[in-house]
Design an enzyme around this catalytic site. Structure first.
Site, short mmCIF file in Angstrom:
data_model
loop_
_atom_site.label_atom_id
_atom_site.label_comp_id
_atom_site.label_asym_id
_atom_site.label_seq_id
_atom_site.Cartn_x
_atom_site.Cartn_y
_atom_site.Cartn_z
N ASN A 100 0.79 -1.22 0.00
CA ASN A 100 0.00 0.00 0.00
C ASN A 100 0.83 1.28 0.00
OD1 ASN A 100 -3.15 -0.47 0.48
ND2 ASN A 100 -2.01 -2.15 1.37
N SER A 124 6.45 11.12 5.22
CA SER A 124 6.08 11.27 6.63
C SER A 124 7.30 11.67 7.46
CB SER A 124 5.52 9.95 7.17
OG SER A 124 5.34 10.01 8.57
N TYR A 150 5.65 1.44 9.50
CA TYR A 150 4.97 2.50 8.76
C TYR A 150 5.99 3.50 8.22
CZ TYR A 150 2.81 7.02 8.02
OH TYR A 150 2.45 8.23 7.48
N LYS A 186 -10.32 8.08 12.03
CA LYS A 186 -9.00 7.48 12.10
C LYS A 186 -8.75 6.62 13.33
CE LYS A 186 -5.48 10.14 10.96
NZ LYS A 186 -4.77 9.32 9.95
#
Length: 333
Positions: A100, A124, A150, A186
């Site tokens: 993803n 990020s 992540y 979220k």
């Protein structure tokens, strides 16, 4: 798209029903742009509610996007704002994150470059790890050590674009701690402001993690908090600047404590501060960032001149105009 005029642009926004993605569609609408294709994975969440006030021409589920781009069904785009990803810092399925956050981004970037669509994507601040190598968007990427999968999945694409020598042709955005309207779907990844709103109204208390480092007292761990309205303004400034290329920090440039944030929530609700410190789950203690602060000098050098909303003002706007009346971002508001 000169000087932020997107009125004649055709734009694809991935993650367009999500937090930052829907805020980008909101700001594009406010700038006169409605020729927008939104891509997302709606599933069973409530994030579809973010789309209801927004104006766009088409919606595509994420698993259908690349095939429809590659067979020409969606036509041409001037700009691709790629915000779609798994944003959970707690996700442990590495294969899922690679598919993803890395592979999808890699394939979409390749299509964008081949079809002359300006590509702007979400990296990020998690790529910086504990910050010991600094938090400069001009840092040597090989020196960075993300603390979780992540962050690493985001870092992988930054590395790929650098090593294949096309990073200067696209724009990567290292978002810091963004908060604001349209984030309530979220779950655990919501900001403290969103999480604590009902808690303060019902119980009059905010719970913060204790510190496990002697150089930080409880609640004095620091983050670079940025209001989503500022985040999208910064994003669209860079999207409109065809000379902008490479990685940019998207933050306020000023680290503030969790106590500052909590006290701002109490002030916005007109309540006396009542903060309790709780144990941090053991599984995240060695992955916890105690200090983040964006160096935004490169963003400023790229011509971004707008004043950044002070933390207290941003929290007050969020609480009073969105959380209390349960409102989404409305282009007409």
């Amino acid at each position: 798209m000169k000087s932020g005029d997107f009125s004649s642009a055709r734009v694809l926004v991935t993650g367009g029903a999500g937090f930052i993605g829907s805020a980008l569609v909101w700001d594009l609408n406010r700038r006169g742009c409605e020729d927008i294709v939104v891509c997302d994975l709606l599933g069973t969440s409530e994030k579809w509610r973010n789309l209801t006030p927004l104006r766009f021409t088409d919606y595509v589920e994420a698993d259908a996007l690349l095939p429809r781009l590659q067979n020409g069904a969606l036509g041409k785009f001037d700009l691709i704002l790629h915000m779609g990803a798994c944003s959970s810092t707690m996700e442990r399925d590495a294969a899922y994150l690679i598919r993803n956050n890395y592979e999808f981004t890699r394939d979409l970037a390749a299509w964008s470059l081949a079809n002359e669509a300006h590509f702007v994507y979400a990296s990020s601040a998690a790529t910086y790890g504990d910050g010991s190598a600094g938090m400069s968007d001009e840092a040597d990427l090989d020196t960075l050590r993300p603390l979780n999968m992540y962050g690493y999945s985001k870092h992988l694409f930054d590395l790929h674009a650098t090593r294949d020598r096309f990073l200067n042709k696209i724009v990567g955005l290292k978002y810091f701690n963004v908060f604001g309207p349209n984030e309530d779907h979220k779950g655990d990844m919501r900001s403290l402001v969103c999480k604590s709103f009902s808690q303060v109204k019902d119980e009059g208390v905010i719970r913060l993690f204790k510190s496990y480092r002697p150089d930080y007292r409880d609640g004095e761990q620091k983050r670079d908090f940025l209001y989503v309205k500022d985040a999208v303004a910064m994003t669209l400034h860079l999207a409109a600047n065809k000379k902008a290329g490479g990685l940019y920090n998207i933050g306020s440039g000023a680290a503030r404590t969790w106590l500052d944030l909590a006290n701002s929530v109490f002030a916005a609700l007109g309540k006396k501060p009542n903060i309790k410190f709780i144990e941090m789950p053991e599984e995240i203690r060695d992955k916890y960032q105690y200090f983040t602060q964006a160096d935004i000098s490169r963003l400023r050098a790229a011509g971004y001149r707008q004043k950044i909303t002070p933390l207290e003002d941003a929290v007050a706007d969020y609480v009073k105009n969105y959380l209390e009346p349960d409102q989404r971002l409305e282009p007409s508001a």
